[in-house]
Enzyme design. Structure first.
Site, mmCIF file in Angstrom:
data_model
loop_
_atom_site.group_PDB
_atom_site.id
_atom_site.type_symbol
_atom_site.label_atom_id
_atom_site.label_comp_id
_atom_site.label_asym_id
_atom_site.label_seq_id
_atom_site.Cartn_x
_atom_site.Cartn_y
_atom_site.Cartn_z
ATOM 1 N N LYS A 91 -17.662 -16.681 15.050
ATOM 2 C CA LYS A 91 -17.977 -16.958 13.636
ATOM 3 C C LYS A 91 -19.468 -17.242 13.511
ATOM 4 C CE LYS A 91 -16.457 -19.915 9.776
ATOM 5 N NZ LYS A 91 -15.578 -21.045 9.373
ATOM 6 N N SER B 60 -12.622 -20.132 5.241
ATOM 7 C CA SER B 60 -13.906 -19.470 5.375
ATOM 8 C C SER B 60 -14.013 -18.560 6.606
ATOM 9 C CB SER B 60 -15.032 -20.506 5.447
ATOM 10 O OG SER B 60 -14.920 -21.274 6.638
ATOM 11 N N SER C 117 -10.019 -23.772 6.980
ATOM 12 C CA SER C 117 -10.765 -22.516 7.157
ATOM 13 C C SER C 117 -10.387 -21.701 8.383
ATOM 14 C CB SER C 117 -12.269 -22.808 7.210
ATOM 15 O OG SER C 117 -12.760 -23.017 5.915
#
Lengths: 489, 95
Positions: free
Chosen positions: A78, A158, A182
């Site tokens: 990420k 997210s 997330s």
């Protein structure tokens, strides 16, 4: 041999170890897949050339018996984890071009374990969002579509780039971070597994900060076992993060015994809110039946302050964000927009550099922390947070693990729910309470909606008892037998 | 609690974020909506509750006060938007 991309992380690792598969073949297959799935916009920065080179070294290590737990395993990171020499954007324009001179502890550990990064994955800007539409680098598309409807869907957020890349088999596994859901909500939306460990399990050092009392890194992969393997390599005490837990990390793969006889599985009655989608309720009941069939005891518990969790979160998280994001001042890193005075330079830089959702949250946080309002908002929220944590402590005196749905709906289409920030915040209704209490929690793919989209079940455990969460998730995963794949991917 | 445009402009100034006049009415509506929604917390009785600042139940650890990383001035300055020689730069602040 089956298609290389069909191998799970665990199976790929076995094939690498017995040399029926080379790291060059494995990484090469994934590098091709990354290129073939570029339409999803899952990556912000690809590092495929470097990955292919690293695979050659991995093969030498495998051949000479020097292999480490993840040698030759292609993963995605990420783009919230700082990676030395590789652009790290946090999904924001303000960090465009930022090349960290250091490596986050989690990614350093993964590299030390032999994992090979294919690149940096897209996310909501500064991890603020539940849809991946707030990224400055464009929205991520889910590889899934509804039956008979080819409108693009969101992958959740997210960690939406991580979820989409795992679901589309562009990586074997990926790191995520979870502040209010997330990791778990995008895992549910894309039919993969994702675990947020206990606050303090993974070092936050080198992860771009959103809300420091909530942020926690975790693992996203195709199944529970793969999550256990990846998380094992990520977790552990780190003196560089003062909230990192000085505790040994148990062998999580060994925890997957397949046996939950006698386990007490709690059902929080307050999660059965009016108006919940009947499909979600039916899946929840199905999950409870699977647990019962496997020998677990189902116990109803009460978490009376559940209804206040979202409002508490949307005070605490923006307040911490407004403080954390003060560092983006156009002086030391990131983008600068000139101004005649220092204040004007700050205002221009931050006005241009932050997107709408980040700006909204900074303003809310600044307001609730400002003189005259601090007690009414921030202090009040910290007190309600204490009550929410107490609810969980009391429930865990009766049960070993809690089972709930992960998200109130299946994935929605790009463009839906975009006008009303609060409607978007409601996505986190089942995930936020565990975040506020710092508890380990995991989503597993458990069924399909009527329009053929994945739905997730959510398990919450006691602090530092990821082992029970993983063990129960593993049993439910087997019972669910989720094998659906996104059409066209 | 409803926020008027003047308050939003003041909060934006405190946060050092430039907000155009045209954006103020929309932001005032959005932020008022969010604040109205979080207002529900006032219904919770928290009279005997200690505020929770961290879920980590530990005392902050101490460490030796020693340098643990080598000097790396150039690496640090490399990301400065307008770094100059061995300094970050900002607009003139003293007349």
């Amino acid at each position: 041999m089956t298609d290389i991309l069909d191998l799970s992380l665990a199976a790929a690792r076995r094939a690498l170890a017995d040399r029926s598969l080379s790291a060059v073949e494995l990484v090469g297959a994934y590098a091709k897949r990354v290129e073939a799935t570029r339409g999803l916009n899952a990556f912000i920065t690809e590092t495929l050339d470097h990955a292919v080179e690293a695979a050659k070294t991995a093969d030498q290590e495998l051949a000479s018996g020097d292999a480490k737990p993840l040698t030759g395993v292609p993963i995605g990171i990420k783009d919230l984890f700082c990676t030395k020499g590789v652009q790290t954007t946090a999904g924001s324009a303000i960090l465009k071009g930022f090349i960290p001179p250091y490596e986050s502890t989690v990614t350093e550990r993964l590299a030390a374990a032999g994992a090979i990064s294919l690149g940096k994955l897209n996310l909501d800007e500064f991890a603020m969002g539940s849809s991946n539409i707030t990224s400055h680098y464009g929205p991520v598309k889910s590889p899934w579509t509804r039956a008979g409807d080819d409108r693009p869907l969101v992958p959740g957020g997210s960690s939406g780039g991580s979820a989409a890349a795992v679901a589309a088999r562009a990586v074997l596994a990926a790191t995520g971070t979870d502040t209010g859901g997330s990791i778990r909500q995008p895992a549910a939306f894309t039919g993969i597994a994702g675990i947020k460990p206990t606050y303090g399990r993974c070092s936050r050092w080198g992860i771009v900060a959103f809300a420091s009392s909530l942020d926690q890194a975790g693992a996203m992969a195709r199944d529970v076992q793969d999550c256990a393997i990846l998380l094992q390599a990520m977790a552990g005490h780190d003196p560089k993060d003062s909230t990192s837990a000085p505790l040994p990390v148990p062998d999580w793969s060994a925890a997957l015994t397949g046996d939950i006889r006698g386990l007490k599985v709690g059902v929080p009655k307050e999660y059965r809110v009016d108006g919940t989608n009947p499909e979600i309720l039916a899946l929840w009941d199905q999950g409870l039946a699977w647990a019962r069939d496997a020998g677990a005891e189902i116990v109803e518990v009460s978490l009376p302050h559940t209804q206040y969790a979202l409002a508490t979160y949307y005070i605490v998280a923006p307040a911490e964000a407004s403080s954390n994001l003060a560092r983006y001042d156009g002086v030391r890193f990131g983008q600068r927009v000139p101004g005649k005075t220092l204040d004007e330079m700050y205002e221009n830089t931050r006005g241009a550099g932050f997107g709408a959702e980040v700006r909204r949250r900074i303003l809310i946080g600044t307001y609730t922390l400002s003189a005259g309002y601090y007690d009414a908002y921030y202090l009040k929220a910290q007190k309600v947070r204490a009550l929410i944590a107490r609810d969980f402590r009391e429930a865990f005196q009766q049960v070993d693990v809690l089972l709930t749905p992960t998200a109130p709906t299946a994935a929605f289409a790009l463009g839906e729910k975009m006008d009303d920030p609060i409607a978007m915040y409601l996505n986190d209704v089942f995930t936020v309470p565990a975040s506020l209490a710092g508890l380990p929690a995991m989503s597993i793919p458990a069924g399909l909606s009527s329009d053929q989209l994945p739905l997730g079940l959510h398990l919450i455990g006691r602090p530092f008892d990821e082992a029970t969460v993983l063990r129960c998730a593993h049993v439910l995963e087997r019972a669910a037998g989720f094998t659906a794949r996104p059409q066209g991917y | 609690m409803a926020l008027d445009q003047k308050t939003v402009a003041r909060v934006a100034m405190l946060a050092r974020i430039k907000v155009t006049e045209a954006d103020l009415p929309g932001l005032a509506t959005e932020l008022s909506g969010i604040l109205g929604w979080i207002e529900q917390l006032q219904a919770v009785d928290t009279s005997d509750v200690e505020p929770m600042t961290s879920v980590a139940d530990l005392t902050l650890p101490m460490r030796e006060d020693v340098v643990t990383v080598a000097a790396q001035r150039d690496a640090i300055l490399a990301n400065g938007p307008e770094a100059n020689e061995s300094f970050f730069t900002v607009p003139k602040v003293v007349e």
